[in-house]
Every structure is written in C-alpha cells, then in structure tokens.
Design a protein around this motif. Structure first.
Motif, short mmCIF file in Angstrom:
data_model
loop_
_atom_site.label_atom_id
_atom_site.label_comp_id
_atom_site.label_asym_id
_atom_site.label_seq_id
_atom_site.Cartn_x
_atom_site.Cartn_y
_atom_site.Cartn_z
N PRO A 7 -4.35 9.25 9.46
CA PRO A 7 -4.81 9.09 8.08
C PRO A 7 -6.32 9.27 7.91
CG PRO A 7 -3.32 7.31 8.67
CD PRO A 7 -3.60 8.07 9.92
N PHE A 13 -7.63 9.40 1.93
CA PHE A 13 -7.51 8.12 2.63
C PHE A 13 -8.89 7.51 2.87
CE2 PHE A 13 -7.15 5.32 6.26
CZ PHE A 13 -5.95 4.67 6.05
N LEU A 128 -5.11 5.16 -3.86
CA LEU A 128 -5.17 6.48 -3.24
C LEU A 128 -5.71 7.54 -4.18
CD1 LEU A 128 -1.81 6.42 -1.25
CD2 LEU A 128 -4.11 5.96 -0.40
N SER A 240 0.73 1.28 4.47
CA SER A 240 1.25 2.13 3.41
C SER A 240 1.49 3.56 3.91
CB SER A 240 0.27 2.15 2.23
OG SER A 240 0.67 3.07 1.25
N TRP A 241 0.56 4.04 4.72
CA TRP A 241 0.68 5.41 5.25
C TRP A 241 1.88 5.54 6.19
CZ3 TRP A 241 -2.28 9.98 4.82
CH2 TRP A 241 -2.02 10.96 5.78
N HIS A 242 2.01 4.63 7.13
CA HIS A 242 3.01 4.78 8.19
C HIS A 242 4.39 4.29 7.78
CE1 HIS A 242 0.23 6.16 11.26
NE2 HIS A 242 -0.61 5.19 10.94
N ALA A 247 0.61 1.00 -1.72
CA ALA A 247 -0.69 0.70 -1.12
C ALA A 247 -1.28 -0.61 -1.63
CB ALA A 247 -1.66 1.85 -1.39
#
Length: 285
Positions: A7, A13, A128, A240-242, A247
C-alpha cells in the motif's frame, strides 16, 4: 515489494496516511481535554450537528468541508447561547440541539436522489479520497489547534479543576469553555472526512484514553494520544487494504482496540508492581 508494504507504493494511500495522521494529532490534543473534562457527549453531538451543513453542501454541490464547518460553528454558537441565557441544563441543551440538527440533516438529504451514496460518505467518511488540498487544510487546522491549546492551557487547567480559582486568577473560565468548544468543533470537522460523523468520537476519545492510562501530565497525554492516533490510522488503513474493510470504521476500531490494550497493559503493570512490593522482605522484621 512485500505484500504488507504494497500500500505504501500508492499515492492515495500515502495521502490518506498523512491526512489521517494530521487528524490524529488534532484529535490527540483536543481529545485530551475532552476526556479530562468529561465532554464526550459534546463531541458526539458536534459530530451529528454537522449533518445539516454536510447534507446541504452535498445537495447544492458546494464543498462538503465548508458545509460541515458552518453547521458545526452554528451548533457551537447555539450551545453557547443556551448555556448563558437558557434555563435548561448544559446536557439538556446539547441533547435538544443534537436531535434538532440531526433531524434537519435527514430532512435535507432525503430530498437528494444520491442519498444512499452520499449518506455512506457522510456517516463513515472517505479517507482514501483525501487530496493534497485537504492535507493543506488539515495542516492549517492542526497549527491553529496547537496554538489555541498552548494559548489557553493555563485557563483550561484552572477551569478543569476549580473554576473559582480560575476566576480569582483572572483566567475567565467562561471564555476558556468557549475556546474549548471551538477546539472540539475544529477537531470534529477535521476528522469528518477521515471517519465520518458516526465514528468521529472514537478517534477523539480512544487515543486520549490510551495515553491517559500511563500518565497524568497533560502535555504527555497529548503526545501519547497523538502517537496512538497515528498508529490507529496506520493500522486501520492497512487492515482496510488487506481485508477489504471500510477504512473509517477500521481506524476507529483500531483506536478503540489500542485504548483497551493500553488500559489492560497498565492494569497488569500495576498488579505486577503491587505483587513485587508485597513479596519484598520487611527490613523492620
């Protein structure tokens, strides 16, 4: 690059991390006083009090942050008027304004055909989507917050522990309270895009609770709260990304988890210290 660090190779990000970190610093400074003064309900009310301005800005196509700031400023001014001139208690005045502003906001957004999409961003934030211009505004809000907190520090301390002493020292606790409400307004508006109106109190309170478990020195609580907030932002964004979670909600959940872990670690440390003292030999024996 390792998947965990992937990220950090994306611009959006990094902007979210920087913007969220600035929000964490603002909330760390203001949240310290919110926790010390027991003003959590005010923070919650201010978060929902922004809804009419945000909704109206969304419907009219105006900047959402501007609508949030105007709505929050109106609510803070109305709280001040009711506190000085009304016969109702402070909590009752805030509660009535909270419901009134929330109702007005729902009435406004109900006329928007994009209500579902807009409501998601309003309630839960969209960190984001933070832009370079948003980061500049947050940096300015952070500078104003730190400056006001430093300027009114003595007045805040005196008013928190004994308003009569504050008056004796000429510190005018009434003005200190107005300044503190203004700081809460700045923090809530600044946090709006990161976590939305529903979750803003989590970022405002949890890092300060985490830091206060370890020290009673106010500047150290602020530094610790800011650090915990930055850690919560980073952890929430990575989660949140993985894991594909929201988020804003992930950031708030991370902040609350840090507060719980900090309080638990502090309790274990204190228990261990007591056990160590109880097992030490008594010199007088």
């Amino acid at each position: 690059m390792h998947s965990t660090l992937a990220p950090f190779a994306t611009d959006f990000f990094l902007r979210a991390l920087l913007g969220g970190s600035l929000v964490a610093v603002i909330c760390g400074v203001v949240g310290t006083w919110v926790v010390i003064r027991g003003m959590a309900f005010l923070g919650e009310a201010m978060g929902h009090g922004m809804l009419p301005g945000v909704a109206l800005a969304t419907v009219l196509g105006a900047p959402v942050l501007l609508g949030a700031a105007v709505s929050a400023a109106i609510m803070s001014a109305a709280i001040g008027v009711l506190k000085r001139r009304g016969r109702l208690s402070y909590d009752t005045s805030i509660g009535l304004l909270f419901v009134a502003m929330l109702s007005l906001g729902v009435i406004i957004v109900s006329h928007s055909r994009s209500f579902a999409t807009d409501a998601t961003a309003i309630l839960f934030g969209d960190i984001l989507a933070i832009s370079a211009a948003d980061i500049a505004l947050l940096a300015g809000a952070g500078a104003v917050t730190v400056a006001l907190a430093a300027l009114f520090h003595r007045a805040f301390v005196a008013a928190a522990f004994d308003p009569r002493i504050a008056r004796t020292l000429g510190l005018r606790p009434e003005w200190a309270h107005v300044a503190l409400v203004g700081l809460v307004t700045i923090a809530v508006v600044a946090s709006f895009q990161a976590v939305g109106t529903l979750l803003v109190v989590g970022l405002l309170l949890a890092p300060a609770v985490a830091a206060r478990a370890w020290t009673a020195h106010i500047p150290l609580i602020m530094l610790g709260a800011a650090g915990a907030g930055v850690l919560a932002v980073a952890g929430g964004l990575l989660a949140s990304w993985h894991w594909g979670t929201a988020a804003g909600a992930s950031i708030s959940a991370a902040a609350i988890a840090l507060a719980a872990l900090s309080s638990g670690a502090r309790a274990l440390t204190a228990r261990s210290a007591r056990s160590a003292r109880s097992t030490q030999p008594n010199p007088a024996a």
